[in-house]
Design a protein around this motif. Structure first.
Motif, PDB file in Angstrom:
ATOM      1  N   ASP A  31      -2.146   4.879   9.053  1.00  0.00           N
ATOM      2  CA  ASP A  31      -3.426   5.339   9.607  1.00  0.00           C
ATOM      3  C   ASP A  31      -4.597   4.449   9.200  1.00  0.00           C
ATOM      4  N   GLY A  32      -4.289   3.285   8.606  1.00  0.00           N
ATOM      5  CA  GLY A  32      -5.343   2.377   8.174  1.00  0.00           C
ATOM      6  C   GLY A  32      -5.712   2.550   6.712  1.00  0.00           C
ATOM      7  N   THR A  33      -5.500   3.725   6.172  1.00  0.00           N
ATOM      8  CA  THR A  33      -5.708   3.969   4.740  1.00  0.00           C
ATOM      9  C   THR A  33      -4.363   4.131   4.054  1.00  0.00           C
ATOM     10  N   PHE A  34      -3.524   4.993   4.629  1.00  0.00           N
ATOM     11  CA  PHE A  34      -2.214   5.260   4.049  1.00  0.00           C
ATOM     12  C   PHE A  34      -1.138   4.601   4.907  1.00  0.00           C
ATOM     13  N   PRO A  35      -0.209   3.879   4.269  1.00  0.00           N
ATOM     14  CA  PRO A  35       0.810   3.181   5.050  1.00  0.00           C
ATOM     15  C   PRO A  35       1.789   4.131   5.729  1.00  0.00           C
ATOM     16  N   ASN A  36       1.952   5.312   5.132  1.00  0.00           N
ATOM     17  CA  ASN A  36       2.966   6.257   5.584  1.00  0.00           C
ATOM     18  C   ASN A  36       4.296   5.523   5.659  1.00  0.00           C
ATOM     19  N   HIS A  79      -2.014  11.039  -1.700  1.00  0.00           N
ATOM     20  CA  HIS A  79      -1.434   9.968  -2.513  1.00  0.00           C
ATOM     21  C   HIS A  79      -0.051   9.646  -1.955  1.00  0.00           C
ATOM     22  N   TYR A  80       0.494   8.546  -2.406  1.00  0.00           N
ATOM     23  CA  TYR A  80       1.850   8.151  -2.008  1.00  0.00           C
ATOM     24  C   TYR A  80       2.435   7.305  -3.122  1.00  0.00           C
ATOM     25  N   HIS A  81       3.717   7.017  -3.008  1.00  0.00           N
ATOM     26  CA  HIS A  81       4.429   6.232  -4.011  1.00  0.00           C
ATOM     27  C   HIS A  81       5.051   5.022  -3.324  1.00  0.00           C
ATOM     28  N   SER A  82       5.050   3.884  -4.006  1.00  0.00           N
ATOM     29  CA  SER A  82       5.625   2.674  -3.413  1.00  0.00           C
ATOM     30  C   SER A  82       6.962   2.294  -4.033  1.00  0.00           C
ATOM     31  N   PRO A 153      -5.362   1.962   0.650  1.00  0.00           N
ATOM     32  CA  PRO A 153      -4.528   0.979   1.335  1.00  0.00           C
ATOM     33  C   PRO A 153      -3.678   0.183   0.339  1.00  0.00           C
ATOM     34  N   PRO A 154      -2.428  -0.067   0.689  1.00  0.00           N
ATOM     35  CA  PRO A 154      -1.552  -0.803  -0.235  1.00  0.00           C
ATOM     36  C   PRO A 154      -1.858  -2.294  -0.245  1.00  0.00           C
ATOM     37  N   THR A 155      -1.567  -2.905  -1.369  1.00  0.00           N
ATOM     38  CA  THR A 155      -1.648  -4.360  -1.464  1.00  0.00           C
ATOM     39  C   THR A 155      -0.434  -4.958  -0.758  1.00  0.00           C
ATOM     40  N   GLU A 158       2.605  -4.088  -2.804  1.00  0.00           N
ATOM     41  CA  GLU A 158       3.047  -2.695  -2.647  1.00  0.00           C
ATOM     42  C   GLU A 158       3.761  -2.492  -1.311  1.00  0.00           C
ATOM     43  N   ARG A 159       3.267  -3.140  -0.240  1.00  0.00           N
ATOM     44  CA  ARG A 159       3.948  -3.057   1.057  1.00  0.00           C
ATOM     45  C   ARG A 159       5.352  -3.649   0.972  1.00  0.00           C
ATOM     46  N   GLU A 160       5.469  -4.782   0.300  1.00  0.00           N
ATOM     47  CA  GLU A 160       6.784  -5.415   0.129  1.00  0.00           C
ATOM     48  C   GLU A 160       7.718  -4.518  -0.660  1.00  0.00           C
ATOM     49  N   ARG A 161       7.191  -3.902  -1.708  1.00  0.00           N
ATOM     50  CA  ARG A 161       7.997  -3.001  -2.536  1.00  0.00           C
ATOM     51  C   ARG A 161       8.503  -1.815  -1.711  1.00  0.00           C
TER      52      ARG A 161
END
Length: 186
Positions: A31-36, A79-82, A153-155, A158-161
C-alpha cells in the motif's frame, strides 16, 4: 489444473480442504507504507483448536519445527515482520485485528482460531475482550531467534529478506500443507 484467483484485500474461504473447521485466507497488496505480501496470504483457521493454553503450547512445539510460544496479544499499531512467518493461536477471549494497513479488512480473532501471517503483512489489534491472549510462534528453520517489528516502508535489505524468507512446510498444530492452502481455489 484450476487457476488460483487472488481476491485482494478480502477474506475468502478456502474450499478445497477436508478439515473439521473452516480455513480462510487474505491476500494484501503493497500500500506504499506496508509491503504486505503479494505472494503469500494470511491463513485463518476458525474455531480450530479446542484445548488449554498448556495443550496449545505442547502442540506447537511437539513437531519441533516451531519456536516455544510467547503469550500476549497483538500490538495496537500497524506492524509487520521481515524475518519469519508468524503463528498466532488464540487461547482466550477475542479481538478485532486489522490486516494490510489502514484500509485493510478487520477480522475477529477468537478463542480457538489459528492465524498464520506471512512476512511483510501488516497487522494490528483494534480492541479486545474477555482477556484476549495468543500463543505466538515462528518456524525454527532459518530463524535466528530474534524477530523484528517494522512500522514503515521496508528498506531494500528488508524487502530482500522477506522475498527469501523460509515458507514453513506445515502449520504448527494440524500439520496442514501451507503452500497448498496458499494456492488452493476459493
Amino acid at each position: 489444473m484450476m487457476k488460483m484467483v487472488r481476491h485482494w484485500g478480502k477474506v475468502t474461504k478456502v474450499t478445497s480442504t477436508t478439515t473439521l473447521f473452516d480455513i480462510y485466507r487474505l491476500f494484501a497488496r503493497d500500500d506504499g507504507t506496508f509491503p504486505n505480501n503479494e505472494e503469500y496470504p494470511a491463513l485463518l483457521y476458525k474455531s480450530a483448536f479446542k484445548g488449554t493454553e498448556a495443550e496449545g503450547r505442547r502442540a506447537i512445539v511437539e513437531g519441533g519445527d516451531w519456536t516455544t510460544p510467547w503469550v500476549w496479544g497483538v500490538f495496537s499499531y500497524h506492524h509487520y515482520h521481515s524475518k519469519a512467518w508468524e503463528s498466532l493461536l488464540c487461547i482466550r477471549g477475542e479481538a478485532l485485528v486489522q490486516f494490510g494497513g489502514g484500509s485493510g479488512p478487520t477480522v475477529k480473532v477468537a478463542d480457538g482460531d489459528l492465524v498464520l501471517i506471512p512476512p511483510g503483512l501488516a497487522h494490528r489489534q483494534l480492541d479486545e475482550k474477555d482477556g484476549f491472549a495468543l500463543l505466538g510462534s515462528y518456524p525454527k528453520e532459518r530463524f535466528n531467534g530474534s524477530i523484528d517489528t517494522l512500522t514503515g516502508p521496508p528498506t531494500r535489505e528488508e524487502r530482500e529478506r522477506m522475498a527469501e524468507c523460509y515458507v514453513p512446510e506445515r502449520d504448527p498444530l494440524f500439520h496442514l500443507d501451507i503452500l497448498k492452502l496458499c494456492q488452493s481455489p476459493c
